[in-house]
Every structure is written in structure tokens, then in C-alpha cells.
Design an enzyme around this catalytic site. Structure first.
Site, PDB file in Angstrom:
ATOM      1  N   CYS A   2      10.778  52.419  26.333  1.00  0.00           N
ATOM      2  CA  CYS A   2       9.775  53.484  26.362  1.00  0.00           C
ATOM      3  C   CYS A   2       9.108  53.598  27.737  1.00  0.00           C
ATOM      4  O   CYS A   2       8.976  52.605  28.454  1.00  0.00           O
ATOM      5  CB  CYS A   2       8.684  53.205  25.346  1.00  0.00           C
ATOM      6  SG  CYS A   2       9.325  52.969  23.687  1.00  0.00           S
ATOM      7  N   ARG A  27      15.311  53.984  32.373  1.00  0.00           N
ATOM      8  CA  ARG A  27      14.920  52.869  31.507  1.00  0.00           C
ATOM      9  C   ARG A  27      15.581  52.953  30.142  1.00  0.00           C
ATOM     10  O   ARG A  27      15.518  52.004  29.372  1.00  0.00           O
ATOM     11  CB  ARG A  27      13.394  52.875  31.315  1.00  0.00           C
ATOM     12  CG  ARG A  27      12.616  52.572  32.580  1.00  0.00           C
ATOM     13  CD  ARG A  27      11.146  52.868  32.372  1.00  0.00           C
ATOM     14  NE  ARG A  27      10.561  52.039  31.342  1.00  0.00           N
ATOM     15  CZ  ARG A  27       9.844  50.947  31.565  1.00  0.00           C
ATOM     16  NH1 ARG A  27       9.623  50.567  32.795  1.00  0.00           N
ATOM     17  NH2 ARG A  27       9.334  50.254  30.572  1.00  0.00           N
ATOM     18  N   ASN A  99       3.563  52.356  24.336  1.00  0.00           N
ATOM     19  CA  ASN A  99       4.715  51.461  24.524  1.00  0.00           C
ATOM     20  C   ASN A  99       4.364  50.133  23.890  1.00  0.00           C
ATOM     21  O   ASN A  99       3.232  49.665  24.028  1.00  0.00           O
ATOM     22  CB  ASN A  99       4.958  51.192  26.013  1.00  0.00           C
ATOM     23  CG  ASN A  99       5.608  52.368  26.708  1.00  0.00           C
ATOM     24  OD1 ASN A  99       5.901  53.375  26.085  1.00  0.00           O
ATOM     25  ND2 ASN A  99       5.806  52.224  28.006  1.00  0.00           N
ATOM     26  N   GLY A 100       5.327  49.490  23.249  1.00  0.00           N
ATOM     27  CA  GLY A 100       5.078  48.176  22.659  1.00  0.00           C
ATOM     28  C   GLY A 100       5.248  48.219  21.155  1.00  0.00           C
ATOM     29  O   GLY A 100       5.789  49.180  20.601  1.00  0.00           O
ATOM     30  N   GLU A 480      29.963  37.325  32.854  1.00  0.00           N
ATOM     31  CA  GLU A 480      29.316  38.531  33.387  1.00  0.00           C
ATOM     32  C   GLU A 480      30.301  39.714  33.407  1.00  0.00           C
ATOM     33  O   GLU A 480      29.938  40.844  33.069  1.00  0.00           O
ATOM     34  CB  GLU A 480      28.763  38.249  34.796  1.00  0.00           C
ATOM     35  CG  GLU A 480      28.309  39.449  35.601  1.00  0.00           C
ATOM     36  CD  GLU A 480      27.193  40.277  34.963  1.00  0.00           C
ATOM     37  OE1 GLU A 480      26.646  39.874  33.935  1.00  0.00           O
ATOM     38  OE2 GLU A 480      26.915  41.359  35.508  1.00  0.00           O
ATOM     39  N   GLU A 487      29.334  46.652  28.034  1.00  0.00           N
ATOM     40  CA  GLU A 487      28.152  47.507  27.980  1.00  0.00           C
ATOM     41  C   GLU A 487      28.388  48.924  28.492  1.00  0.00           C
ATOM     42  O   GLU A 487      27.756  49.849  28.021  1.00  0.00           O
ATOM     43  CB  GLU A 487      26.941  46.858  28.662  1.00  0.00           C
ATOM     44  CG  GLU A 487      26.985  46.730  30.164  1.00  0.00           C
ATOM     45  CD  GLU A 487      25.677  46.159  30.728  1.00  0.00           C
ATOM     46  OE1 GLU A 487      25.735  45.498  31.759  1.00  0.00           O
ATOM     47  OE2 GLU A 487      24.599  46.375  30.149  1.00  0.00           O
ATOM     48  N   HIS A 503      41.085  25.986  22.358  1.00  0.00           N
ATOM     49  CA  HIS A 503      40.234  25.527  21.256  1.00  0.00           C
ATOM     50  C   HIS A 503      39.911  26.650  20.272  1.00  0.00           C
ATOM     51  O   HIS A 503      38.997  26.516  19.468  1.00  0.00           O
ATOM     52  CB  HIS A 503      38.933  24.925  21.808  1.00  0.00           C
ATOM     53  CG  HIS A 503      39.176  23.715  22.666  1.00  0.00           C
ATOM     54  ND1 HIS A 503      39.691  22.535  22.174  1.00  0.00           N
ATOM     55  CD2 HIS A 503      39.000  23.521  24.004  1.00  0.00           C
ATOM     56  CE1 HIS A 503      39.812  21.662  23.162  1.00  0.00           C
ATOM     57  NE2 HIS A 503      39.406  22.236  24.286  1.00  0.00           N
ATOM     58  N   LYS A 602      17.232  49.916  30.351  1.00  0.00           N
ATOM     59  CA  LYS A 602      17.239  49.163  31.602  1.00  0.00           C
ATOM     60  C   LYS A 602      16.286  47.979  31.518  1.00  0.00           C
ATOM     61  O   LYS A 602      16.583  46.892  31.978  1.00  0.00           O
ATOM     62  CB  LYS A 602      16.828  50.081  32.761  1.00  0.00           C
ATOM     63  CG  LYS A 602      16.805  49.402  34.118  1.00  0.00           C
ATOM     64  CD  LYS A 602      18.194  48.966  34.523  1.00  0.00           C
ATOM     65  CE  LYS A 602      18.235  48.214  35.829  1.00  0.00           C
ATOM     66  NZ  LYS A 602      19.514  47.495  36.002  1.00  0.00           N
TER      67      LYS A 602
HETATM   68  C1  AGP Z   1      22.764  43.888  32.488  1.00  0.00           C
HETATM   69  O1  AGP Z   1      23.826  44.677  32.846  1.00  0.00           O
HETATM   70  C2  AGP Z   1      22.097  44.216  31.264  1.00  0.00           C
HETATM   71  N1  AGP Z   1      21.869  45.586  31.115  1.00  0.00           N
HETATM   72  C3  AGP Z   1      21.075  43.258  30.712  1.00  0.00           C
HETATM   73  O2  AGP Z   1      21.832  42.204  30.218  1.00  0.00           O
HETATM   74  C4  AGP Z   1      19.965  42.687  31.628  1.00  0.00           C
HETATM   75  O3  AGP Z   1      20.519  41.870  32.604  1.00  0.00           O
HETATM   76  C5  AGP Z   1      18.956  41.908  30.757  1.00  0.00           C
HETATM   77  O4  AGP Z   1      18.365  42.787  29.837  1.00  0.00           O
HETATM   78  C6  AGP Z   1      17.893  41.207  31.555  1.00  0.00           C
HETATM   79  O5  AGP Z   1      17.144  42.110  32.305  1.00  0.00           O
HETATM   80  P1  AGP Z   1      16.201  41.615  33.476  1.00  0.00           P
HETATM   81  O6  AGP Z   1      17.067  41.043  34.531  1.00  0.00           O
HETATM   82  O7  AGP Z   1      15.491  42.858  33.922  1.00  0.00           O
HETATM   83  O8  AGP Z   1      15.270  40.598  32.895  1.00  0.00           O
END
Ligand code: AGP
Length: 607
Positions: A2, A27, A99-100, A480, A487, A503, A602
Site C-alpha cells: 500500500c 511498490r 497502510n498497515g 537466488e 517471481e 538425496h 516491492k
Molecule cells: C526479490 O526479488 C523479492 N522481490 C523479495 O524477495 C525481496 O528481496 C524481499 O521481499 C526482501 O525485501 P527487502 O530487501 O526490501 O527487505
């Protein structure tokens, strides 16, 4: 996640709000809305979908110079027009954006229903508007303050009253809020990017602080109604830095920016003369650093994988036991905090709720927690006991790329400092410095020819499942890479240590499940090659990221992405960038929304 924008001033509020909301799109959100006050006449418009759709339905006659706007990312209640913000009470005099999460909203709502209130949405946020209205006796800030005493949970709020056309009350508790100070105009926002086109002078509210803005004034208070003198800060970033810079996607721009962003993370922090580094923000004396017996790194998502690279470096090179934990798990496990353990929380945004709460829990137990963050002035850097900015510049794409390589850079410098204070020789220190300094040029070499990565991504984008496999320093890079593919392309991918496949995961291998192996020319190369052979023996297709000239690898795999030969310490950089490009091209091929993938935000500011 938000976003909030508020405006009081001479301009047409609707224009400022829509522009601010557009800036907050990165975001992530599912609906948006604005409300403007035109001389005591409140007009609200809100709907599911994108800001451009909202803009299309805002009539030109939507006048008014004070207003609030919101982008919603659903938590309580489905994605519907009714659940979008702003929300108002029955009399439609109080209107707010939130927000929240309000944890006790249902109890409050039940009580208000008994008192005769009717609700138009399923949100926890609407309850706050009704509660403020029920406590309002002519002073908006007092009603807001009385209300927040009754709320349990987190909130960033911007509140207006129909009869007070030039005032907004903002309040913060656990959800960021910043005040923008303009020339005869004031702003409120959850994130500075929403307002930086208008002003760079800002005040960051802390938890349990309230602000009252009018076009010509702002006043900040604590919850005991004591007026506060807050520091006005200057935003360092330019709006230009946020533009796409000629690329079609923010993610693409951010991938290609890495030679420069990595440099920014270590420039001025390397001391060639001493073969060591400086990280002033740690706020620790050499005597304190030498007494550290253990390091724990706490983070989420990509930042967690960067933390894994960091822990590996610290333990293997600085010889300090180091581990990484998921922030979401730390808070509730009643963690053991020991006096000689140093904690790092890693977060691009500096606002991730899981990481923030883990940090608070560790600090409550007496831990010293340092931040590794990108967004200057965000909550984690302000609340941690010190730390280091990674200086990536704004990262707009939801998928984190340049933040990862800058986060690991900070850990290389930290490792160097800690190792040189202990046993590492001058020569070994210089080797690390030179390795780090070589990274930007090695990446530029990779960028000279990305067609083969594009071509491979195109051919493999039809597969539905992938394994990403790496070892040692590159194990976390494999994780990663799998996260990146998942994603943004929505292709299922799992990362493993290549030694682990026997395994269990090897049961998945057949001609429809390709594996992507990371094959650096380091001490584990031969073992990885054995793992490749195990997969090939089961008819699995294999893509390898390997070092130019490694003919043995080329002979046994189906496709190769070549990277330049380098110091093995730097392969995490040279491996992760092709993985970012592989995910990016796969997503393009599948016509995904690369910068704003579905269901993701984001900055994840809820638990
Ligand atoms: C990364 O591509 C992601 N969208 C997500 O995993 C992100 O790294 C995670 O939410 C942590 O965010 P931050 O680094 O802003 O704390």
C-alpha cells in the site's frame, strides 16, 4: 504494498495525488483511489486496477486543493472497488487512507455496529474512519489521537474532515510516513518517491508520532500531545535516477546498471595501503570488532540469499562462525541472543515488516543489530544500531537485482575488514581487493554478448519446472536464480546444492525438467561435473553457466552460458547476472509483467 499520498496547497490536488500514486506503482498494488476536499465538498473516486484506469475516470471538474490518495494491496477483504481506499464514516465527514493492519478491528467494528454504524467495506481501515467520527468533537487531531490509543496493530494514516478543507492529519505507527515541505504547500507520503518531484525537504515521522499539515504549516506531536521539533532532511536521489534510462523495463535497466552500482558499494571503502576496508557506519571500534565471536545475518527473499553469500565469506575467510536466518522465523522462535554475537539485518527497502520485527525482537533482547540497506532514511537504518548503505540508487522493479550484488559487495568489504583484523595476510587482503575491483569490467564483458542468454531463455521458456544447482559460494546464487525465474516468469524453479540432488530432487529429473548448473573453475568444479553427469544419465536437459574455455563442460551439457575467467571469489557476481538475464528474457518471452509481477509487492510492509 500500500502507498499513501496527501496534498495541501494551491495546486489542483487530484493532479498531485494521481502523479504521486503513479510514482508509488512500483511498490505493487491492486486498487487505488483519491479523495479531494473542495471547500467543504468531499469527492472520492476509487477502483480496482491501475492508476491509468483511475485517471481515466477522474472528471476534469474534480476540483479541490487538499486531498489524499492511496494504492491498496489487499490484506483484509477482497480486491473490490468498495474495499479500495479512501474510506469514510457513515456521515461521510471523516475520510482516510491507511497502510498497515489493525489487529483488533473486528472487536471495534462489532461495538460500532451495536452503536448503529453501518459499514460499506470488509476492511480493517474503514473501522478507523468510523471510530474517529465517533470521537470527533470539533478537533480532528484530538479525535485521531484518541482513536489510535484504541487501535492495536500497525498504521500509517492520512485523515481529512469535510468541514476543514485545508488540513490533513497524519499518524505513524509501524508503517512509514514522511512529510514533504514545499513553498506554501505540504505533502504526506508513505515513500519519498511520491513527492520528490515537488520537494526534497522532508521530515520522517517516527512510530507514535502525529503530524498536522496545512498549506503553510506543519506541526508534529507525540501521542501525549507534546509538540516535537523534528529535523528537516534533504532527499539525496534525483527523480531522473528513477526513470528507465532508455530501457524498456526497470528490471533490465537495473541489471545493466550493476557495474556502476557495485562500484558505488565499495568505492571509498577500500584501503589498498592496509589491504583492508572502512565501514564507518558500523559505529564499532576495532576493539569491539575483534571481540565478535559470531555473526548472524537476518533477512528475507533476495536479501536473505545475499546474506547467505555474506555468511559464507565471513566464515570461510574471516574465520568467524556466521549463519543466516529468515527474518520471518527469527521473531517467533524466542531467539537466543549472546553478547559476543553481532547481528546484521539486510533489506533493500529498509521497510520489510518481517525484517523490521526480527530486528526489534533482537534489540529488545539486547543484541547489537546493524543494517545493510539501500533506501536512505527508511525505518531499518533509522532504528538499527548502525550499519551500511549499499548505495544502489532506487530499485524500482519488484524483482531485486542490483541490490543483491551491492549487498554482497558490502559483505566482501566487511569480510576483508574482519579477516585483516585477525589472521589474513596483506597479500591475501590485496587479492580480495583486486578481485572486487575487477568485477565491474568482468560484468561489462558479459553484457557485450547477451544474445546467447536470450536465445537459450527463449528455447527453454516452454518448460514448466527447473532445478537450479550450485555449490559453495554459488549455492545461494542458485537459490537466488530460482527465485528470480519464479517471481517474474511464473515458471516453477527450485534451487539446491548440486550435491543434494541425490538425496531426493533427482527423482524429478526427466526430459521435461531442465537443470541449470553453476560451474565455476574452483575447488568444487569436478564434483559439480559429476552431478551434471548424474542428471544427464537420467535424460535431463542441462544448461551450464561455465567459465570460457571449459571444453569438458561444453561436451556434456546441452547449452552453455559463458562467463569470463576470474578470481573464484567473484563468481557469485558473474553467475548471478546471467541468471537475472535468463529470468528476464524468459519473462519477456512469456509476456509477463516484468516490473510488477502478479501478487508481489516491492516493499512487503505486512507480516
Ligand atoms: C526479490 O526479488 C523479492 N522481490 C523479495 O524477495 C525481496 O528481496 C524481499 O521481499 C526482501 O525485501 P527487502 O530487501 O526490501 O527487505
Amino acid at each position: 504494498m500500500c502507498g499513501i499520498v496527501g496534498y495541501c496547497g494551491p495546486k489542483k490536488a487530484a493532479d498531485v495525488l494521481l502523479e504521486g500514486l503513479k510514482r508509488l506503482e512500483y511498490r505493487g498494488y491492486d486498487s487505488a483511489g483519491i479523495c479531494v476536499n473542495n471547500m467543504g465538498n468531499l469527492r472520492t473516486i476509487k477502483r480496482t486496477g491501475k492508476i491509468k484506469d483511475l485517471r481515466n475516470i477522474v472528471p476534469v471538474t474534480f476540483e479541490g486543493h487538499t486531498g489524499i490518495g492511496h494504492t491498496r494491496w489487499a490484506t483484509h477483504g477482497e480486491v473490490t472497488d468498495e474495499n479500495a481506499h479512501p474510506h469514510s464514516d457513515d456521515s461521510e465527514k471523516i475520510v482516510l487512507v491507511h497502510n498497515g493492519i489493525i489487529e483488533n478491528y473486528q472487536t471495534i467494528k462489532n461495538k460500532l455496529i451495536v452503536e448503529g454504524h453501518t459499514f460499506k467495506s470488509d476492511t480493517d481501515s474503514e473501522v478507523i474512519a468510523h471510530l474517529i467520527a465517533s470521537l470527533y468533537t470539533g478537533n480532528l487531531e484530538s479525535a485521531v489521537k484518541e482513536t489510535v490509543f484504541l487501535l492495536k496493530g500497525t498504521y500509517g494514516l492520512a485523515v481529512m474532515h469535510k468541514d476543514i478543507p485545508d488540513k490533513i492529519v497524519g499518524v505513524r505507527n509501524g508503517s512509514p510516513l514522511v512529510v514533504g515541505i514545499g513553498d506554501s504547500e505540504m505533502f504526506l507520503a508513505s515513500d519519498v518517491t511520491a513527492i520528490m518531484a515537488h520537494t526534497k525537504q522532508v521530515i520522517y515521522l517516527e512510530d507514535k508520532e502525529l503530524v498536522v499539515i496545512t498549506p503553510d504549516s506543519y506541526k508534529t506531536f507525540d501521542f501525549n500531545e507534546q509538540e516535537l521539533q523534528k529535523k528537516v532532511e534533504n532527499i539525496g536521489w534525483d527523480l531522473d535516477q528513477i526513470e528507465k534510462d532508455g530501457y524498456d523495463y526497470f528490471m533490465e535497466k537495473e541489471i545493466y546498471e550493476q557495474p556502476e552500482s557495485i562500484l558505488r558499494a565499495f568505492v571509498g571503502r577500500i584501503d589498498r595501503e592496509g589491504a583492508t576496508g572502512h565501514l564507518g557506519g558500523l559505529n564499532m571500534t576495532p576493539a569491539e570488532l575483534i571481540n565478535i565471536k559470531r555473526i548472524q545475518i537476518v533477512a528475507a527473499g533476495t536479501s536473505y540469499y545475499a546474506g547467505m553469500v555474506g555468511a559464507y565469506l565471513i566464515e570461510s575467510i574471516a574465520r568467524i562462525p556466521a549463519s543466516t536466518e529468515l527474518a520471518s522465523e527469527v521473531r517467533y522462535k524466542n531467539p537466543v541472543v549472546q553478547p559476543d554475537t553481532l547481528y546484521f539485518v539486510v533489506s533493500q527497502s529498509g521497510e520489510t515488516a518481517d525484517t523490521l520485527y526480527a530486528m526489534k525482537e533482537l534489540q529488545r533482547k539486547g543484541a547489537r543489530v546493524l543494517g545493510v540497506c539501500n533506501v536512505v532514511g527508511s525505518t531499518i537504518p533509522r532504528k538499527s544500531d548502525g550499519g551500511v548503505y549499499i548505495h544502489s540508487g532506487p530499485e524500482i522493479a519488484v524483482a531485486s537485482t542490483k541490490a543483491f550484488t551491492s549487498q554482497i559487495t558490502v559483505f566482501y568489504v566487511l569480510t576483508l575488514i574482519l579477516a585483516r583484523m585477525r589472521h589474513l595476510s596483506f597479500e591475501e587482503g590485496i587479492r580480495i581487493v583486486s578481485a572486487l575491483e575487477s568485477v565491474p569490467d568482468k560484468l561489462r564483458e558479459i553484457f557485450k554478448d547477451t544474445n546467447s542468454i536470450h536465445d537459450i531463455a527463449k528455447r527453454y521458456s516452454k518448460y514448466e519446472n527447473f532445478l537450479f544447482l550450485g555449490r559453495g559460494l554459488n549455492y545461494s546464487v542458485a537459490l537466488e536464480g530460482a527465485l528470480k525465474l519464479k517471481e517474474i516468469s511464473y515458471i516453477h524453479a527450485e534451487g539446491y546444492s548440486s550435491a543434494e540432488i541425490k538425496h531426493g530432487p533427482i527423482a524429478l529429473i526427466n526430459e521435461n525438467t531442465p537443470s541449470l548448473f553453476l560451474v565455476p573453475d574452483d575447488n568444487l568444479r569436478d564434483k559439480v561435473i559429476n552431478n551434471i553427469k548424474e542428471v544427464k544419465a537420467r535424460k535431463g536437459k542441462v544448461i551450464a553457466i561455465a567459465v570460457k574455455g571449459d571444453d569438458e563442460v561444453a561436451k556434456i551439457v546441452d547449452d552453455v552460458i559463458w562467463i569470463p575467467s576470474a578470481d573464484p571469489l567473484t563468481y557469485p557476481y558473474l553467475m548471478v547476472v546471467p541468471l537475472q538475464l535468463f529470468a528476464f528474457y524468459s519473462a519477456i518471452e512469456l509476456k509477463r509483467d516484468v516490473d510488477q509481477p502478479r501478487n508481489l509487492a516491492k516493499s512487503v510492509t505486512v507480516e
